[in-house]
Design an enzyme around this catalytic site. Structure first.
Site, PDB file in Angstrom:
ATOM      1  CB  CYS A 181      42.171  38.617 -25.087  1.00 15.00           C
ATOM      2  SG  CYS A 181      42.010  38.508 -26.883  1.00 15.00           S
ATOM      3  CB  VAL A 184      39.143  34.784 -27.495  1.00 15.21           C
ATOM      4  CG1 VAL A 184      39.842  35.327 -28.730  1.00 15.21           C
ATOM      5  CG2 VAL A 184      39.344  35.707 -26.300  1.00 15.21           C
ATOM      6  N   PRO A 185      37.249  32.611 -26.303  1.00 17.79           N
ATOM      7  CG  PRO A 185      37.540  30.293 -26.586  1.00 17.79           C
ATOM      8  CD  PRO A 185      38.005  31.620 -27.116  1.00 17.79           C
ATOM      9  CD  GLU A 186      36.782  32.034 -19.780  1.00 16.41           C
ATOM     10  OE1 GLU A 186      36.695  33.148 -19.223  1.00 16.41           O
ATOM     11  OE2 GLU A 186      36.049  31.066 -19.495  1.00 16.41           O
ATOM     12  CB  THR A 187      38.934  38.668 -22.140  1.00 13.79           C
ATOM     13  OG1 THR A 187      38.708  38.584 -23.562  1.00 13.79           O
ATOM     14  CG2 THR A 187      39.855  39.849 -21.867  1.00 13.79           C
TER      15      THR A 187
END
Length: 262
Positions: free
Chosen positions: A22, A44-47
């Site tokens: 994101c 999600v894994p990373e924002t």
């Protein structure tokens, strides 16, 4: 407060592949606790969060658990959002970050990350990690992350990890890379982080800061093709440039929306 939100699949040429990130544009930094809450809610894994910084963009990355010092796929996703959604005019985008300045060049839909090299060095394997593995590596190295080298792509694809044991170790902010020479590419990998919501990361750009110099030395070549063997799968074109590495891939926009913080 309302903020724009872009969800993008990185290191893939198809939706539902690669690694989802994101991207949230800001005009000024919000409190760290709020950034962390947004990342946790996004799941999600990373924002990635960014703000204008002169002719650059200041960039930060949060997993659902903590802030990271470097993230490849969310940087690629941010560049994709800037070019395809926000129509940034420059072909090279420069970010400022906890890992120094980072450049992303864009050409024909391919995003090339210019990242610092993190050459791993031989290291002992912690007993907790050893006990969690159903097969043992032939070599162990470490930079930010542990790098476990196996004999075959099948070892990487089929490895079983006892999470209840693995979660007893704290590798903050790093993780564990397992890797081997590829059957249809130069090398393959997978990436795991203990004590986190996202146990296996689908495609880990920052891990290639260590994988690229290692495999460049092992294979005797500067340019390589890599595949991360997660369920979603990711493809990366890699170049060893001494103290820097180039990591290139594609991206696809999945969703554009708005988030509310109150």
């Amino acid at each position: 407060m309302q903020l724009p939100l872009y969800k993008i699949d990185a290191f893939t040429d198809r939706l539902f592949g690669g690694n989802p990130a994101c991207v949230v544009p800001l005009q000024e930094w919000l409190e760290d606790a709020l950034l962390q809450q947004i990342a946790r809610e996004n799941a999600v894994p990373e924002t990635a969060f960014f703000i204008p910084d002169g002719n650059r963009f200041a960039l930060r990355w949060f997993t659902p658990d903590l802030e990271m010092d470097l993230c490849g796929h969310a940087t690629l996703a941010t560049a994709h959002a800037l070019k395809t959604i926000l129509h940034h005019p420059e072909e090279t985008i420069v970010f400022t970050s906890r890992s120094g300045p980072l450049e992303v060049s864009v050409h024909n839909g391919l995003y090339t990350l210019n990242f610092p090299s993190r050459n791993p060095v031989p290291a002992p394997l912690p007993d907790i990690i050893r006990q969690a593995l159903d097969r043992q590596p032939r070599a162990v190295l470490k930079a930010r992350d542990y790098v476990l080298v196996y004999d075959s792509e099948a070892d990487v694809r089929d490895i079983q990890i006892n999470r209840s044991i693995f979660d007893q170790i704290n590798l903050d902010p790093g993780g564990m890379i397992i890797t081997a020479k590829g059957e249809h590419c130069d090398f393959v990998s997978r990436f795991f982080t203990p004590q986190t919501v996202m146990f296996e990361d689908p495609v880990t750009g920052s891990a290639h800061c260590s994988l690229i110099p290692y495999w460049a030395a092992q294979l005797g070549k500067k340019e390589m093709e890599a595949v991360q063997l997660s369920e979603r799968t990711g493809r990366l074109h890699c170049v060893d440039n001494g103290d820097r590495v180039l990591i290139a891939g594609q991206a696809r926009t999945y969703a554009i929306g708005t988030l509310w913080t109150e």
